[in-house]
Design an enzyme around this catalytic site. Structure first.
Site, short mmCIF file in Angstrom:
data_model
loop_
_atom_site.label_atom_id
_atom_site.label_comp_id
_atom_site.label_asym_id
_atom_site.label_seq_id
_atom_site.Cartn_x
_atom_site.Cartn_y
_atom_site.Cartn_z
CE LYS A 231 -4.28 -1.98 1.60
NZ LYS A 231 -5.28 -2.10 2.68
NE ARG A 265 -7.17 -8.25 1.11
CZ ARG A 265 -6.74 -7.54 0.08
NH1 ARG A 265 -5.74 -6.71 0.23
NH2 ARG A 265 -7.32 -7.66 -1.10
C1 8Y4 Z 1 -1.04 -1.77 -4.03
C2 8Y4 Z 1 -1.64 -2.99 -3.84
C3 8Y4 Z 1 -1.65 -0.63 -3.61
C4 8Y4 Z 1 -2.88 -3.06 -3.24
C5 8Y4 Z 1 -2.88 -0.71 -3.02
C6 8Y4 Z 1 -3.49 -1.93 -2.82
C7 8Y4 Z 1 -7.86 -4.51 2.43
C8 8Y4 Z 1 -8.91 -5.35 2.04
C9 8Y4 Z 1 -8.03 -4.43 0.30
C10 8Y4 Z 1 -7.57 -4.39 3.82
C11 8Y4 Z 1 -9.38 -5.93 4.20
C12 8Y4 Z 1 -5.33 -2.98 -1.69
C13 8Y4 Z 1 -9.97 -5.98 -0.12
C14 8Y4 Z 1 -6.70 -2.64 -1.32
N1 8Y4 Z 1 -7.31 -3.95 1.32
N2 8Y4 Z 1 -9.66 -6.06 2.91
N3 8Y4 Z 1 -9.01 -5.28 0.70
N4 8Y4 Z 1 -8.35 -5.12 4.67
N5 8Y4 Z 1 -10.08 -6.62 5.12
N6 8Y4 Z 1 -4.73 -1.94 -2.25
O1 8Y4 Z 1 -6.69 -3.66 4.27
O2 8Y4 Z 1 -4.86 -4.07 -1.51
S1 8Y4 Z 1 -7.81 -4.02 -1.38
#
Ligand code: 8Y4
Length: 286
Positions: A231, A265
């Site tokens: 992130k 996660r």
């Molecule tokens: C790079 C890679 C930049 C991924 C941003 C991202 C969470 C989640 C997501 C979390 C729960 C993500 C579905 C966002 N994040 N579910 N989901 N908790 N419970 N962004 O933090 O990975 S998706």
């Protein structure tokens, strides 16, 4: 006191997670930049490729797979229910037949919750914490575990002007409200997990303050899920691009585990499994 991931809580997810669990991210959206190349060919999801990616994560030690068909990255557009079902349900059906891990539905869509439960899923992971029309009723009608995540705003706009009077208190109040809504809808307390929602309507300062206080959420009442993998908070701290954030993510995961987080996660399953083992050895737990 009942252990937050003791036998009662594990039951809801259908697996034993008395030790911190690693949840592998399975993103079936075409905009996913996940390593190992695209899961798409001629704009269709390659089910075999998606399945193989899942099996690899299980081999690396994931005990939960989080399967998503709607992009919730900052600025992303919504998808149709049909699209989401088409991406998620066949994969869940196939995994339920062939792998022995908990399957999590990364969805806010009531129909995906219902059909996903039928297809053999174990967990509903809703970044909107069941606030969409019909979602609370749909989730309550299943017997799946439910992860309630905090998000301020909607993915499209959430990073414009995040604001809190006290981010830890505000997030905690929100999660307590959603817990109450679930209990009122007839959901057993044992089915609920909580998540402060790193990166969802939060500045770097908000994300840091939440992580500094993650132990506040890990008080034993509910299992706590932490999602920080790749992130932007890692990018903001290290200056690294999205494909170079693994070490930063492991540092955050390690910190969260030290403070008592229960589920991590991540896109980087093998490395995170090692971090879990090291932290638990230091804590003297198995
Ligand atoms: C790079 C890679 C930049 C991924 C941003 C991202 C969470 C989640 C997501 C979390 C729960 C993500 C579905 C966002 N994040 N579910 N989901 N908790 N419970 N962004 O933090 O990975 S998706």
């Amino acid at each position: 006191m009942v252990s937050p991931l003791g036998p009662e809580r594990c039951e809801a997810a259908g697996v034993e997670i008395s030790f911190p669990a690693v949840m592998g991210v399975v993103n079936t959206t075409p905009d996913s930049f996940s390593d190992g190349g695209s899961l798409y060919q001629s704009r269709r999801l390659d089910l075999d490729k998606a399945f193989d990616r899942c099996v690899k994560m299980v081999e690396e030690g994931a005990t939960i797979l989080d399967i998503g068909g709607e992009s919730t990255r900052p600025g992303s557009d919504p998808v149709s229910v049909e699209q989401e079902l088409e991406r998620v349900i066949p994969l869940v059906e196939r995994l339920a037949r062939s792998v022995d891990v908990a399957l999590s539905l990364d969805t806010s869509t009531p129909e995906v919750m219902r059909q996903g439960a039928q297809a053999g899923a174990h967990i509903i992971n809703d970044v909107r914490a069941l606030r969409r029309d019909g979602a609370l009723e749909a989730a309550a009608s299943t017997d799946l575990a439910i992860c309630l995540m905090h998000m301020q705003g909607e993915p499209k706009t959430m990073q414009r002007q995040p604001h809190y009077s006290d981010v830890v208190q505000d997030v905690s109040d929100f999660l307590n409200q959603r817990i109450d809504a679930c209990l009122t809808a007839g959901v057993d307390k044992k089915r609920l997990w909580i998540d402060p929602g790193f990166g969802f309507g939060k500045t770097l300062a908000h994300n840091i303050e939440l992580m500094q206080n993650i132990a506040y959420f890990c008080n034993g009442a509910y299992p706590v899920l932490v999602g920080v993998s790749r992130k932007s908070m890692i990018g903001a701290i290290t200056g690294k691009g999205v494909d170079e954030r693994r070490a930063g993510g492991l540092a955050l995961a390690t910190f969260a585990l030290m403070q008592g987080a229960h589920i991590i996660r991540t896109h980087d399953v093998g490395a995170t499994v090692d971090a879990v083992k090291v932290v638990m050895a230091l804590k003297g737990e198995r």
